[in-house]
Design a protein around this motif. Structure first.
Motif, PDB file in Angstrom:
ATOM      1  N   THR A 108       0.829  -1.208   0.000  1.00 29.45           N
ATOM      2  CA  THR A 108       0.000   0.000   0.000  1.00 29.45           C
ATOM      3  C   THR A 108       0.862   1.257   0.000  1.00 29.45           C
ATOM      4  N   GLU A 138      -4.556   5.978  -3.901  1.00 26.81           N
ATOM      5  CA  GLU A 138      -4.668   5.275  -2.620  1.00 26.81           C
ATOM      6  C   GLU A 138      -3.348   4.622  -2.227  1.00 26.81           C
ATOM      7  N   HIS A 139      -2.482   4.395  -3.195  1.00 24.62           N
ATOM      8  CA  HIS A 139      -1.179   3.795  -2.916  1.00 24.62           C
ATOM      9  C   HIS A 139      -0.150   4.918  -2.796  1.00 24.62           C
TER      10      HIS A 139
END
Length: 287
Positions: A108, A138-139
């Motif tokens: 992540t 999101e990463h």
């Protein structure tokens, strides 16, 4: 990802390197983390693995024929470290193996710096790892720039800025980067905004030592916090603990300001302890 080494301090050697420091502090908040590097097939490498195990740090580190890295650290009367970083060591030669390819696809967050990119082998591996990660916002790809001695170039910095979506930089490094990239803006905030605009960054985190720290996000969110006044033992690893706490907070859904506050408190505590990896008190671990 990056350097794994021993910080050889006046008081003796301590396990160090930004990746291990960052991964260790993230793990203190209950988040799975892995320090990625390479070690020598030697006594110092075996000792590092043993120390990592003692603090419960997960690692992905191949043993190579190169020696394990060491850094001679001297600390001035204010607790500010300076570094003499050995060359031709294991962490200059991190290889992209199947384990790292699999890790990239499920990661992540990745945190990387400029120092570990001084050699082509590790530089290529870091870039390939980032490219294997999903490209959505999101990463998180955190470039904790870490300019050390002469181990950086305009090419590496620009490429890393294109690869990352969060930049962490200190006030001295900001001056160097401004000149290196020929940024015409004046004032710290304006330079940070120029970096956001030029490289489509999500945010810039600027640390200014004992004066304070500043976070500027692409959406206009800003956060300034003074540095707490504490009895400094040394500042080794304080910046990595700041980044680790900040990222852990973002992953837990906290606001930028709340993440900033925790990062400031954690790094201040680390400054009161010897070495880069002290155990945090329980009151600092609650996200």
């Amino acid at each position: 990802m990056g350097e794994a080494l021993w910080d050889v301090l006046p008081s003796g050697k301590k396990m160090g390197g930004a990746p291990a420091n960052f991964a260790y502090h993230v793990s203190q908040f209950g988040i799975d983390s892995v320090a990625v590097s390479a070690l020598g097939d030697d006594e110092l490498g075996a000792e590092l693995l043993s120390e990592y195990a003692k603090v419960g740090l997960a690692v992905s580190m191949e043993k190579l024929s190169y020696p394990t890295g060491t850094v001679q650290v001297s600390v001035d009367e204010r607790g500010i470290p300076s570094y003499d970083i050995c060359q031709g060591v294991a962490w200059d030669n991190i290889a992209l193996n199947d384990e790292l390819k699999a890790l990239a696809q499920k990661a992540t967050v990745v945190c990387f710096g400029s120092l570990a990119q001084r050699n082509k082998c590790s530089r290529d591996t870091i870039n390939a790892f980032i490219d294997l990660m999903p490209a959505d916002e999101e990463h998180l790809k955190v470039f904790d720039i870490n300019l050390r001695q002469s181990w950086y170039s305009k090419e590496v910095i620009e490429n890393s800025l294109h690869k990352c979506n969060i930049l962490k930089i200190n006030d001295d490094e900001l001056v160097i980067v401004k000149e290196l990239l020929d940024i015409q803006a004046e004032g710290q905030k304006a330079v940070c905004q120029a970096l956001i605009d030029m490289y489509a960054l999500r945010m810039v985190i600027l640390t200014c030592g004992e004066k304070g720290s500043f976070v500027l996000a692409a959406d206009g969110c800003e956060s300034w916090m003074d540095t707490p006044k504490v009895e400094v033992v040394d500042t080794v690893g304080a910046g990595d603990s700041f980044t680790g706490a900040f990222v852990a907070s973002l992953l837990s859904g906290k606001s930028i300001r709340d993440a900033h506050k925790l990062a400031v408190d954690v790094s201040a505590y680390v400054c009161t302890q010897a070495g880069a990896m002290p155990v945090l008190p329980e009151e600092l671990k609650h996200l």
